[in-house]
Design an enzyme around this catalytic site. Structure first.
Site, PDB file in Angstrom:
ATOM      1  N   ARG A 132     -41.124 -28.250 110.118  1.00  0.00           N
ATOM      2  CA  ARG A 132     -42.688 -27.740 110.030  1.00  0.00           C
ATOM      3  C   ARG A 132     -43.109 -27.876 108.618  1.00  0.00           C
ATOM      4  O   ARG A 132     -42.680 -27.324 107.419  1.00  0.00           O
ATOM      5  CB  ARG A 132     -42.279 -26.386 110.478  1.00  0.00           C
ATOM      6  CG  ARG A 132     -43.653 -25.582 110.472  1.00  0.00           C
ATOM      7  CD  ARG A 132     -43.415 -24.219 111.174  1.00  0.00           C
ATOM      8  NE  ARG A 132     -43.339 -23.194 109.932  1.00  0.00           N
ATOM      9  CZ  ARG A 132     -43.913 -22.049 110.166  1.00  0.00           C
ATOM     10  NH1 ARG A 132     -44.540 -21.433 111.062  1.00  0.00           N
ATOM     11  NH2 ARG A 132     -43.829 -21.243 108.991  1.00  0.00           N
ATOM     12  N   THR A 136     -49.621 -27.406 107.000  1.00  0.00           N
ATOM     13  CA  THR A 136     -50.339 -27.696 107.755  1.00  0.00           C
ATOM     14  C   THR A 136     -49.641 -26.920 109.041  1.00  0.00           C
ATOM     15  O   THR A 136     -50.383 -26.831 110.269  1.00  0.00           O
ATOM     16  CB  THR A 136     -50.348 -29.358 108.185  1.00  0.00           C
ATOM     17  OG1 THR A 136     -48.920 -29.683 108.565  1.00  0.00           O
ATOM     18  CG2 THR A 136     -50.853 -30.080 107.120  1.00  0.00           C
ATOM     19  N   ASP A 228     -36.696 -16.913 106.546  1.00  0.00           N
ATOM     20  CA  ASP A 228     -36.679 -18.013 106.908  1.00  0.00           C
ATOM     21  C   ASP A 228     -35.212 -18.197 107.571  1.00  0.00           C
ATOM     22  O   ASP A 228     -34.229 -18.132 107.012  1.00  0.00           O
ATOM     23  CB  ASP A 228     -36.529 -19.125 105.647  1.00  0.00           C
ATOM     24  CG  ASP A 228     -36.664 -20.533 106.055  1.00  0.00           C
ATOM     25  OD1 ASP A 228     -35.749 -20.890 106.914  1.00  0.00           O
ATOM     26  OD2 ASP A 228     -37.614 -21.123 105.579  1.00  0.00           O
ATOM     27  N   ASP A 231     -32.704 -20.868 105.871  1.00  0.00           N
ATOM     28  CA  ASP A 231     -32.409 -20.683 104.595  1.00  0.00           C
ATOM     29  C   ASP A 231     -31.432 -19.420 104.637  1.00  0.00           C
ATOM     30  O   ASP A 231     -30.245 -19.710 104.033  1.00  0.00           O
ATOM     31  CB  ASP A 231     -33.427 -20.251 103.612  1.00  0.00           C
ATOM     32  CG  ASP A 231     -34.422 -21.365 103.318  1.00  0.00           C
ATOM     33  OD1 ASP A 231     -33.961 -22.619 103.545  1.00  0.00           O
ATOM     34  OD2 ASP A 231     -35.658 -21.223 102.963  1.00  0.00           O
TER      35      ASP A 231
HETATM   36  C1  PRP Z   1     -38.596 -23.443 111.458  1.00  0.00           C
HETATM   37  C2  PRP Z   1     -37.774 -22.692 112.634  1.00  0.00           C
HETATM   38  C3  PRP Z   1     -38.585 -23.526 113.880  1.00  0.00           C
HETATM   39  C4  PRP Z   1     -40.023 -23.450 113.283  1.00  0.00           C
HETATM   40  C5  PRP Z   1     -40.944 -22.733 113.790  1.00  0.00           C
HETATM   41  O1  PRP Z   1     -37.935 -24.417 111.178  1.00  0.00           O
HETATM   42  O2  PRP Z   1     -36.548 -23.011 112.737  1.00  0.00           O
HETATM   43  O3  PRP Z   1     -37.991 -24.773 114.089  1.00  0.00           O
HETATM   44  O4  PRP Z   1     -39.777 -23.365 111.736  1.00  0.00           O
HETATM   45  O5  PRP Z   1     -42.098 -22.714 113.471  1.00  0.00           O
HETATM   46  P1  PRP Z   1     -43.291 -23.279 114.468  1.00  0.00           P
HETATM   47  O6  PRP Z   1     -43.056 -22.267 115.581  1.00  0.00           O
HETATM   48  O7  PRP Z   1     -44.583 -22.767 113.738  1.00  0.00           O
HETATM   49  O8  PRP Z   1     -43.092 -24.680 114.558  1.00  0.00           O
HETATM   50  P2  PRP Z   1     -38.453 -25.370 109.678  1.00  0.00           P
HETATM   51  O9  PRP Z   1     -39.392 -26.450 110.281  1.00  0.00           O
HETATM   52  O10 PRP Z   1     -38.616 -24.360 108.581  1.00  0.00           O
HETATM   53  O11 PRP Z   1     -36.828 -26.214 109.535  1.00  0.00           O
HETATM   54  P3  PRP Z   1     -35.147 -25.699 109.194  1.00  0.00           P
HETATM   55  O12 PRP Z   1     -34.739 -25.306 110.391  1.00  0.00           O
HETATM   56  O13 PRP Z   1     -34.899 -26.973 108.770  1.00  0.00           O
HETATM   57  O14 PRP Z   1     -35.539 -24.485 108.284  1.00  0.00           O
HETATM   58  N1  URA Z   2     -39.535 -20.319 110.390  1.00  0.00           N
HETATM   59  C1  URA Z   2     -38.969 -19.221 110.175  1.00  0.00           C
HETATM   60  O1  URA Z   2     -37.685 -19.527 109.599  1.00  0.00           O
HETATM   61  N2  URA Z   2     -39.180 -18.126 110.055  1.00  0.00           N
HETATM   62  C2  URA Z   2     -40.364 -17.605 110.483  1.00  0.00           C
HETATM   63  O2  URA Z   2     -40.773 -16.598 110.458  1.00  0.00           O
HETATM   64  C3  URA Z   2     -41.363 -18.803 110.794  1.00  0.00           C
HETATM   65  C4  URA Z   2     -40.674 -20.139 110.789  1.00  0.00           C
END
Ligand code: PRP
Ligand code: URA
Length: 237
Positions: A132, A136, A228, A231
């Site tokens: 994500r 944006t 997050d 993380d």
């Molecule tokens: C986070 C989460 C989802 C997404 C949710 O992942 O694990 O995949 O954001 O957000 P959305 O509903 O607004 O699309 P991220 O893109 O941060 O990647 P990661 O899993 O590598 O931390």
């Molecule tokens: N992705 C995350 O890991 N946490 C949030 O709250 C939203 C998106």
């Protein structure tokens, strides 16, 4: 794009600022949406949300919560009869009819994929990388290991956080192109905004979550949420 949303000015981007969001009550009765009511789930969720929970414990909790969700999400799987010999006699038992697929949305979905493997050891794991964009909030595909041969009765897209719904919607779009007969989304925490978007865009899938939270903040994080999820699982702060 919102005027306060800047990628280059050094200020935090606020892509959800001023965006109308549905209230929690407004999405509680959505069709095919299952929100866990299990007390053990609620107990584990509190530990997961705690800011003092460190990555090793956080990852363990994600896997445990994922296993409880896996039981709930697999309750309607199709069975077929199969003969089995007990130490005493032959009988007709049952086995899952057709393959089970699990698509972890990388990287935060990895812990939940492990949960599904504990429950269904011969599940196929179809990795899908979506990131994500924090400015944006659009999801971008960066990795795709979905096989071309499809022999599944169902595939579960798993990802702990359903925030704006963009990542989940894109993942289901990608899986639908593979022609899998049944698709479900399984997450840990949903925001009303993302839950409504996913349900409206893909009304033909079941959605399972452990908790429905209150809202998204201006940066698109779920409130109260857990921060997050990627993380916190992998210690990358
Ligand atoms: C986070 C989460 C989802 C997404 C949710 O992942 O694990 O995949 O954001 O957000 P959305 O509903 O607004 O699309 P991220 O893109 O941060 O990647 P990661 O899993 O590598 O931390
Ligand atoms: N992705 C995350 O890991 N946490 C949030 O709250 C939203 C998106």
């Amino acid at each position: 794009m919102n005027e306060t949303n800047t990628q280059y000015g050094g200020r935090p981007s606020l892509p959800m600022q001023g965006v109308p969001q549905p209230k929690r009550d407004e999405v509680l009765g959505l069709p095919r949406v299952h929100i866990s009511t299990h007390p053990v789930m609620a107990h584990k969720m509190t530990a997961l949300r705690d800011k003092n929970t460190q990555p090793p414990e956080f990852y363990r909790l994600v896997k445990e919560i994922g296993m409880l969700l896996a039981y709930e999400a697999t309750a309607n799987l199709t069975l077929e009869p199969t003969d089995v010999e007990t130490p005493l006699e032959r009988m007709t038992g049952q086995r899952l009819a057709g393959g089970i697929g699990v698509t972890p949305i990388l990287r935060a979905g990895l812990g939940m994929a492990e949960s599904f493997r504990e429950v269904i050891p011969d599940a196929q794991i179809w990795h899908l990388g979506l990131r994500r964009d924090e400015n944006t909030l659009q999801a971008m595909e960066y990795y795709n290991q979905l096989p071309h041969k499809v022999d599944l009765q169902v595939c579960y897209a798993v990802d702990p956080m359903l925030a704006t719904g963009g990542s989940a919607i894109d993942a289901i779009n990608i899986l639908k192109l593979r022609g899998i007969p049944l698709l479900s989304y399984v997450g840990i925490i949903a925001a009303p905004y993302g839950l409504l978007k996913l349900s409206q865009t893909h009304p033909d899938i079941d959605i399972y979550v452990a908790a429905l939270d209150e809202s998204l903040n201006d940066r698109g994080y779920i409130m109260p949420g857990l921060g997050d999820a990627g993380d916190r699982q992998f210690g990358t702060f």
